[in-house]
Scaffold this motif. Sequence first.
Motif, PDB file in Angstrom:
ATOM      1  N   LEU A 165       0.871  -1.172   0.000  1.00 44.73           N
ATOM      2  CA  LEU A 165       0.000   0.000   0.000  1.00 44.73           C
ATOM      3  C   LEU A 165       0.909   1.223   0.000  1.00 44.73           C
ATOM      4  CD1 LEU A 165      -2.506  -1.194   2.779  1.00 44.73           C
ATOM      5  CD2 LEU A 165      -2.713  -1.505   0.303  1.00 44.73           C
ATOM      6  N   GLN A 166       0.864   2.004  -1.085  1.00 43.71           N
ATOM      7  CA  GLN A 166       1.827   3.084  -1.264  1.00 43.71           C
ATOM      8  C   GLN A 166       1.188   4.457  -0.987  1.00 43.71           C
ATOM      9  OE1 GLN A 166       3.324   2.680  -5.287  1.00 43.71           O
ATOM     10  NE2 GLN A 166       4.647   0.928  -4.765  1.00 43.71           N
ATOM     11  N   GLY A 167       2.078   5.336  -0.492  1.00 41.05           N
ATOM     12  CA  GLY A 167       1.701   6.751  -0.324  1.00 41.05           C
ATOM     13  C   GLY A 167       0.555   6.986   0.664  1.00 41.05           C
ATOM     14  N   LEU A 168       0.504   6.210   1.752  1.00 43.45           N
ATOM     15  CA  LEU A 168      -0.545   6.454   2.773  1.00 43.45           C
ATOM     16  C   LEU A 168      -0.144   7.651   3.614  1.00 43.45           C
ATOM     17  CD1 LEU A 168      -1.268   2.785   3.898  1.00 43.45           C
ATOM     18  CD2 LEU A 168      -2.398   4.125   2.102  1.00 43.45           C
ATOM     19  N   LYS A 169      -1.048   8.634   3.745  1.00 41.98           N
ATOM     20  CA  LYS A 169      -0.743   9.851   4.483  1.00 41.98           C
ATOM     21  C   LYS A 169      -1.071   9.634   5.957  1.00 41.98           C
ATOM     22  CE  LYS A 169      -1.480  14.843   4.385  1.00 41.98           C
ATOM     23  NZ  LYS A 169      -0.034  15.129   4.260  1.00 41.98           N
ATOM     24  N   ALA A 170      -0.052   9.881   6.812  1.00 44.21           N
ATOM     25  CA  ALA A 170      -0.245   9.724   8.254  1.00 44.21           C
ATOM     26  C   ALA A 170      -0.976  10.957   8.823  1.00 44.21           C
ATOM     27  CB  ALA A 170       1.098   9.538   8.947  1.00 44.21           C
ATOM     28  N   PRO A 171      -1.813  10.759   9.860  1.00 50.43           N
ATOM     29  CA  PRO A 171      -2.092   9.462  10.501  1.00 50.43           C
ATOM     30  C   PRO A 171      -3.042   8.635   9.653  1.00 50.43           C
ATOM     31  CG  PRO A 171      -3.398  11.177  11.539  1.00 50.43           C
ATOM     32  CD  PRO A 171      -2.536  11.878  10.541  1.00 50.43           C
ATOM     33  N   VAL A 172      -2.857   7.325   9.742  1.00 48.33           N
ATOM     34  CA  VAL A 172      -3.649   6.408   8.929  1.00 48.33           C
ATOM     35  C   VAL A 172      -3.919   5.136   9.728  1.00 48.33           C
ATOM     36  CG1 VAL A 172      -1.603   5.386   7.852  1.00 48.33           C
ATOM     37  CG2 VAL A 172      -3.819   5.229   6.693  1.00 48.33           C
ATOM     38  N   THR A 173      -5.087   4.503   9.490  1.00 46.94           N
ATOM     39  CA  THR A 173      -5.472   3.278  10.174  1.00 46.94           C
ATOM     40  C   THR A 173      -5.804   2.210   9.151  1.00 46.94           C
ATOM     41  OG1 THR A 173      -6.379   4.519  12.046  1.00 46.94           O
ATOM     42  CG2 THR A 173      -7.098   2.238  11.798  1.00 46.94           C
ATOM     43  N   VAL A 174      -5.272   0.999   9.367  1.00 46.23           N
ATOM     44  CA  VAL A 174      -5.533  -0.147   8.496  1.00 46.23           C
ATOM     45  C   VAL A 174      -6.153  -1.245   9.350  1.00 46.23           C
ATOM     46  CG1 VAL A 174      -4.546  -1.820   6.888  1.00 46.23           C
ATOM     47  CG2 VAL A 174      -3.543   0.470   7.060  1.00 46.23           C
ATOM     48  N   THR A 175      -7.308  -1.786   8.906  1.00 44.51           N
ATOM     49  CA  THR A 175      -7.973  -2.882   9.624  1.00 44.51           C
ATOM     50  C   THR A 175      -7.818  -4.166   8.824  1.00 44.51           C
ATOM     51  OG1 THR A 175     -10.103  -2.427   8.549  1.00 44.51           O
ATOM     52  CG2 THR A 175      -9.651  -1.300  10.646  1.00 44.51           C
ATOM     53  N   PHE A 176      -7.899  -5.329   9.511  1.00 43.70           N
ATOM     54  CA  PHE A 176      -7.738  -6.636   8.854  1.00 43.70           C
ATOM     55  C   PHE A 176      -8.397  -7.705   9.708  1.00 43.70           C
ATOM     56  CE2 PHE A 176      -3.856  -4.680  10.484  1.00 43.70           C
ATOM     57  CZ  PHE A 176      -3.720  -5.322  11.710  1.00 43.70           C
TER      58      PHE A 176
END
Length: 225
Positions: A165-176
Amino acid sequence: MNIKSQKFRKCAELFGAICGGLLISLPAIPHALAQDSTPKLNPSPSIFSEPPYNRSQAPVPPVPGAKPPRPVPPVEGQVSPMPPGPGAKPPRPVPRDRSQQPSPRAVSTDQPQLLQPRQTPSATIALTNGTVNVRLVNDTAANVTFQVIGDTAPRSLQGKSNVILQGLKAPVTVTFERIDGGQLIVTPQASSEPGSLEVTFKEATNASQGRSALRIERNGSVFLN
């Protein structure tokens, strides 16, 4: 002068003397009556403890057989106070009900709750212009569904595969989460490439080890939930 003339003369003189005495005493009779009609003052004023006055002004005694005046009954709902007897002690105050008194140990619910101590970051990376590249590695045999909150829709990552996953701008949240409902052990680790993070999924045998979300802050701190 004969005897009859002498007797008549003596009678006339006696009658004149009686009439003269009556005339002299008549003016004194009204004066005596007036003196007797004048009320006499009380010679002993101390009897009534008052200045001298006529006996007609003395207190009138009650008529024999007269009934004493009836006492006025109190108004309903009012209790006439009784004077305390000699040596009587004042009433003790009634203690308040302890159930109505606030407990000194009670804590108001309006006070803000104490903040929980911030957890230690699971990893730290150096961001590049505030962005980060995240590589997800699925080492399990089950498919894993993931989503970047506010950026991508839910996607599926097959077992024994990976995705970047490229270029995610912080702050960022990923769920799984695992599709089969199993738990995941999640291990984040800074990559050798600047601004990159590698996240590995493994099967968890204990529910307490399971994790379902990852968050990257602006300062590069990585937290698991």
